[in-house]
Design a protein around this motif. Sequence first.
Motif, PDB file in Angstrom:
ATOM      1  N   ASP A 195       0.833  -1.215   0.000  1.00 43.19           N
ATOM      2  CA  ASP A 195       0.000   0.000   0.000  1.00 43.19           C
ATOM      3  C   ASP A 195       0.862   1.257   0.000  1.00 43.19           C
ATOM      4  O   ASP A 195       0.568   2.222  -0.710  1.00 43.19           O
ATOM      5  N   GLU A 196       1.941   1.237   0.802  1.00 43.47           N
ATOM      6  CA  GLU A 196       2.842   2.397   0.841  1.00 43.47           C
ATOM      7  C   GLU A 196       3.516   2.597  -0.507  1.00 43.47           C
ATOM      8  O   GLU A 196       3.619   3.723  -1.000  1.00 43.47           O
ATOM      9  N   THR A 223       2.438   1.701  -3.452  1.00 36.63           N
ATOM     10  CA  THR A 223       1.441   2.201  -4.403  1.00 36.63           C
ATOM     11  C   THR A 223       1.192   3.685  -4.189  1.00 36.63           C
ATOM     12  O   THR A 223       1.155   4.466  -5.144  1.00 36.63           O
ATOM     13  N   LEU A 224       1.050   4.078  -2.939  1.00 37.64           N
ATOM     14  CA  LEU A 224       0.798   5.487  -2.631  1.00 37.64           C
ATOM     15  C   LEU A 224       1.981   6.364  -3.035  1.00 37.64           C
ATOM     16  O   LEU A 224       1.801   7.437  -3.616  1.00 37.64           O
ATOM     17  N   THR A 278       4.163   5.778  -5.393  1.00 36.67           N
ATOM     18  CA  THR A 278       4.186   5.859  -6.855  1.00 36.67           C
ATOM     19  C   THR A 278       3.135   6.831  -7.366  1.00 36.67           C
ATOM     20  O   THR A 278       3.421   7.680  -8.219  1.00 36.67           O
ATOM     21  N   ARG A 279       1.926   6.729  -6.845  1.00 38.65           N
ATOM     22  CA  ARG A 279       0.852   7.637  -7.281  1.00 38.65           C
ATOM     23  C   ARG A 279       1.174   9.085  -6.936  1.00 38.65           C
ATOM     24  O   ARG A 279       0.978   9.986  -7.757  1.00 38.65           O
ATOM     25  N   MET A 280       1.645   9.299  -5.720  1.00 38.69           N
ATOM     26  CA  MET A 280       1.983  10.663  -5.303  1.00 38.69           C
ATOM     27  C   MET A 280       3.137  11.222  -6.131  1.00 38.69           C
ATOM     28  O   MET A 280       3.118  12.387  -6.516  1.00 38.69           O
ATOM     29  N   ILE A 328       4.861  13.926   0.068  1.00 39.40           N
ATOM     30  CA  ILE A 328       4.531  12.500   0.003  1.00 39.40           C
ATOM     31  C   ILE A 328       4.577  11.886   1.402  1.00 39.40           C
ATOM     32  O   ILE A 328       3.681  11.143   1.803  1.00 39.40           O
ATOM     33  N   ARG A 337       1.617  12.068   3.738  1.00 41.66           N
ATOM     34  CA  ARG A 337       0.476  11.191   3.482  1.00 41.66           C
ATOM     35  C   ARG A 337       0.691   9.775   4.027  1.00 41.66           C
ATOM     36  O   ARG A 337      -0.217   8.956   3.979  1.00 41.66           O
ATOM     37  N   ILE A 338       1.894   9.499   4.536  1.00 44.94           N
ATOM     38  CA  ILE A 338       2.200   8.158   5.050  1.00 44.94           C
ATOM     39  C   ILE A 338       2.655   8.280   6.502  1.00 44.94           C
ATOM     40  O   ILE A 338       3.794   8.667   6.764  1.00 44.94           O
TER      41      ILE A 338
END
Length: 74
Positions: free
Chosen positions: A31-32, A34-35, A37-39, A50, A53-54
């Motif tokens: 999940d981290e 993926t996040l 990469t998207r960010m 970034i 958000r984590i």
Amino acid sequence: MADLDHTSDESSVDSRGESNSQDSKLEFSEDEETLITRMFNLVGERWTLIAGRIPGRTAEEIEKYWTSRYSTSE
């Protein structure tokens, strides 16, 4: 004196253990990843944004992860 030598050996094992715990901190969940990469695709190399958000991650950890995973040799 043999006991002192043995204690010294244990200390070096402990030091390696601490090093391993620091390395494991750079392991990211799916999940981290993926996040991140998207960010990154949205905001680029704005590591602080970034990291915000984590929870529990620093900008430095995320940048190290990204460069170790996606660095290019140009």
